[in-house]
Design an enzyme around this catalytic site. Structure first.
Site, PDB file in Angstrom:
ATOM      1  N   ASP A 129      36.512  10.406  -4.892  1.00 45.53           N
ATOM      2  CA  ASP A 129      35.462   9.374  -4.993  1.00 45.53           C
ATOM      3  C   ASP A 129      34.761   9.181  -3.649  1.00 45.53           C
ATOM      4  O   ASP A 129      33.535   9.008  -3.585  1.00 45.53           O
ATOM      5  CB  ASP A 129      36.060   8.010  -5.398  1.00 45.53           C
ATOM      6  CG  ASP A 129      36.881   8.087  -6.666  1.00 45.53           C
ATOM      7  OD1 ASP A 129      36.670   9.015  -7.459  1.00 45.53           O
ATOM      8  OD2 ASP A 129      37.752   7.203  -6.856  1.00 45.53           O
ATOM      9  N   ASP A 165      36.924   4.312 -10.242  1.00 47.98           N
ATOM     10  CA  ASP A 165      36.446   5.519  -9.557  1.00 47.98           C
ATOM     11  C   ASP A 165      34.980   5.443  -9.142  1.00 47.98           C
ATOM     12  O   ASP A 165      34.622   5.721  -7.992  1.00 47.98           O
ATOM     13  CB  ASP A 165      36.702   6.770 -10.422  1.00 47.98           C
ATOM     14  CG  ASP A 165      35.882   6.776 -11.716  1.00 47.98           C
ATOM     15  OD1 ASP A 165      35.618   5.693 -12.275  1.00 47.98           O
ATOM     16  OD2 ASP A 165      35.505   7.880 -12.160  1.00 47.98           O
TER      17      ASP A 165
END
Ligand code: ADP
Length: 301
Positions: free
Chosen positions: A254, A28
């Site tokens: 993200d 992430d």
């Protein structure tokens, strides 16, 4: 604003055809770092790898995408974490992890010099996944450092990214998330994850909790339903201007963070940061995989 991102990137294996697996790299915080760079920002990634062939390939790959690697430590005699994505015929995906001995997990214990190195940054970004990989002792050291770092003017930016499987119990997770909440300046939150952690509650209540704990800016991402933010000027709502039919929602949050932070680092307004994040995320979810091909335009003309 000089920014560093702390986390873990792993080897990713995904099966495209029967028992044939494709190798990629994913995580992430690394996704955020890559999108931040692709949206015109500068960033250093902070993690630990090994000195094996896959670690070296990761380093090359990150550098080629504009992500700084000067704080990436290489711990010999280890192997990076690995996860496997199993795609069922009905489209459902299952994740299997081999990460309990990954070098990133031991960064703060084995490379304590990293704390001194982090002092040179105006802001540090980390996620709930970052916190989940460390031992309780490492987290205690990190929180002690962040406390002092904030006293000296450093800003802490946090994305909740809660993955239940990565924690021993909900209790351990919610205790840790409450600790980081008290150390956060800018919160980039997924409403879905806040509800998984703290039970059903409204976006307004979520914002109040984080502001009360000391955040100066709270951004709550709520998928295609829009974004609610709050800062010292008040509360603001942003619709998603271009709702799309996603192909793959991996890295939506993200990539939003990456574009948001690239603009934040340049001192842009909250509205500009949000719009950049929304535009970037909408492009990313129209493609398969976390990292979209380089020719995809991620900045609105
Ligand atoms: P997270 O992955 O952190 O839970 P979200 O699901 O809220 O975050 O997605 C992050 C951002 O991606 C949203 O704030 C929104 O801007 C964008 N997004 C998500 N779904 C859609 C969609 N269907 N169409 C356009 N944009 C979307």
């Amino acid at each position: 604003m000089k920014l560093a991102i702390i986390g873990e990137c792993m080897i990713e294996l995904s099966n495209s055809e029967g028992e044939l697996y494709q190798l990629n790299y994913g995580g992430d915080t690394l996704n955020t770092a890559i999108y931040l760079s692709r949206c015109g920002g500068e960033v250093e990634y902070v993690t630990a790898l090994s000195d094996d062939v896959f670690s070296n390939k990761m380093l090359e790959n990150w550098q080629s995408q504009g992500v700084g690697v000067k704080h990436v430590k290489q711990i010999a005699n280890s192997v990076p974490g690995l996860y496997l994505i199993e795609n069922e015929a009905n489209g459902e995906r299952h994740f299997h992890y081999w990460r309990s001995n990954s070098p990133a997990k031991f960064l703060l214990e084995q490379c304590p010099e990293i704390f001194k190195e982090l002092e040179e940054y105006d802001a540090l970004f980390l996620s709930g996944i970052t916190l989940s990989i460390y031992s309780e002792a490492s987290r205690a050291k990190l929180f002690e450092f962040l406390n002092k770092y904030r006293d000296k003017g450093g800003k802490v930016i946090f994305d909740n990214n809660y993955r239940p499987k990565s924690w021993l119990s909900l209790n351990e997770a919610s205790k840790t998330f409450n600790q980081i909440m008290n150390l956060t300046d800018i919160a980039l939150l997924s409403m879905e994850d806040e509800i998984s952690l703290h039970g059903e509650h409204s976006i307004e209540y979520c914002i109040e909790r984080w502001l009360k704990a000391g955040a100066s800016e709270v951004v709550v991402k709520n998928g295609p339903n829009g974004i609610l933010t709050a800062n010292s000027m008040g509360k603001f709502e942003f619709d998603v201007p271009n709702v799309v039919k996603p192909i793959d929602t991996t890295a939506a949050g993200d990539s939003f963070n990456g574009a948001f932070l690239a603009n934040k680092a340049k001192g842009e307004s909250l509205e500009k940061c949000i719009r950049a994040g929304q535009f970037c995320a909408a492009q990313v979810i129209l493609h398969k995989g976390a990292i979209v091909p380089r020719e995809v335009t991620l900045i609105e003309e």
